[in-house]
Design an enzyme around this catalytic site. Structure first.
Site, mmCIF file in Angstrom:
data_model
loop_
_atom_site.group_PDB
_atom_site.id
_atom_site.type_symbol
_atom_site.label_atom_id
_atom_site.label_comp_id
_atom_site.label_asym_id
_atom_site.label_seq_id
_atom_site.Cartn_x
_atom_site.Cartn_y
_atom_site.Cartn_z
ATOM 1 N N HIS A 272 23.690 36.848 58.459
ATOM 2 C CA HIS A 272 22.372 37.165 57.907
ATOM 3 C C HIS A 272 21.317 36.794 58.952
ATOM 4 C CE1 HIS A 272 23.222 37.220 53.259
ATOM 5 N NE2 HIS A 272 24.013 38.029 53.932
ATOM 6 N N GLU B 52 18.789 34.850 58.954
ATOM 7 C CA GLU B 52 18.475 33.423 59.124
ATOM 8 C C GLU B 52 19.540 32.721 59.958
ATOM 9 O OE1 GLU B 52 18.585 35.222 56.331
ATOM 10 O OE2 GLU B 52 17.509 34.244 54.680
ATOM 11 N N CYS C 184 19.258 33.423 50.674
ATOM 12 C CA CYS C 184 20.371 33.280 49.735
ATOM 13 C C CYS C 184 20.927 31.850 49.854
ATOM 14 C CB CYS C 184 21.460 34.307 50.048
ATOM 15 S SG CYS C 184 22.353 33.963 51.588
ATOM 16 N N CYS D 196 22.189 30.946 53.401
ATOM 17 C CA CYS D 196 21.131 30.743 54.399
ATOM 18 C C CYS D 196 20.296 29.504 54.081
ATOM 19 C CB CYS D 196 20.276 31.997 54.490
ATOM 20 S SG CYS D 196 21.198 33.379 55.197
#
Lengths: 151, 151
Positions: B55, B57, B85, B88
């Protein structure tokens, strides 16, 4: 006395944890299994890799996803020596792991059976079957020995 | 009409999100800032990298940690276009990010202000200061456009 043997994937996860300890990393190990074969393994390596995301589970998930050439590990199992934290539980959900088997519970940092309980919210898009306690004694002993030696 | 400009780090995070969309990845972007300078940037790349942890991040955190040679990004800020999420948010805590600034809230997958609320449990060992809503309109518009085009 005969002790019931651990399933080979958890024995390998514990071996990974021992490798981490040898490197001065917190001894947690993980493997990903598909159709009975280990397709990814990993241990904590946050310090040696300078990577805050390099927990055992994430390392093993990445290795397995690379092996399959797919970010989704549908139908695969993960064996890990310690209850996953929020980061790792989230990664396990993203990877669509079908079954998560872990050893010791982690009251300090766990996020499966306590704390954030990542799989127990509607915002978690995939919930694996969860089995806890397999190899817990060995996993805890490794962690205890590691932290005692550093005091 | 003059619109108040976004701070440069959020503008760059949005630019990262646009790069993700161009690659067919969900348009979320993130940057890590230290002393006013961007030291890591990333966008979603789970498909192209076959990495369930990739992701925006996590990619940005990894890049910043590599740049500093340290798994801990103490004193750094993260700007990300979407509410993190669980994975992250956990990674942000592990990295010791001092301040998290995000754009759009994510009722479907967010784990900061809803769902797992990762920072709100004693098992979360570091809680960043959190600021929400900066660049939310632009971040949402990018996501809406992306998913509409795929229907």
């Amino acid at each position: 006395m005969t002790r019931w043997p651990l399933p080979p994937p958890m024995a390998e996860a514990l071996e990974q944890a021992r490798l981490a300890a040898d490197l001065g990393e917190v001894p947690v190990g993980a493997v990903v299994v598909r159709d009975g074969a280990i397709i990814g393994r990993g241990h904590n390596r946050t310090r040696i890799d300078a990577d805050p995301s390099a927990h055992a589970e994430v390392v093993a998930l990445r290795a397995a996803a690379q092996a399959l050439g797919n970010e989704r590990l549908t139908g695969c199992e993960m064996f890990v020596t310690l209850e996953p934290c929020a980061m790792c539980a989230g990664a396990i959900a993203h990877a669509r792991i079908a079954r998560l088997v872990y050893g010791a519970s982690d009251p300090k940092g766990g996020a499966v059976e306590q704390g954030a309980r990542v799989f127990d919210h509607p915002q978690c898009l995939h919930r694996p079957e969860v089995v806890a306690g397999l190899g817990a004694a060995q996993a805890s002993e490794l962690l205890r020995g590691f932290f005692e030696a550093r005091r």
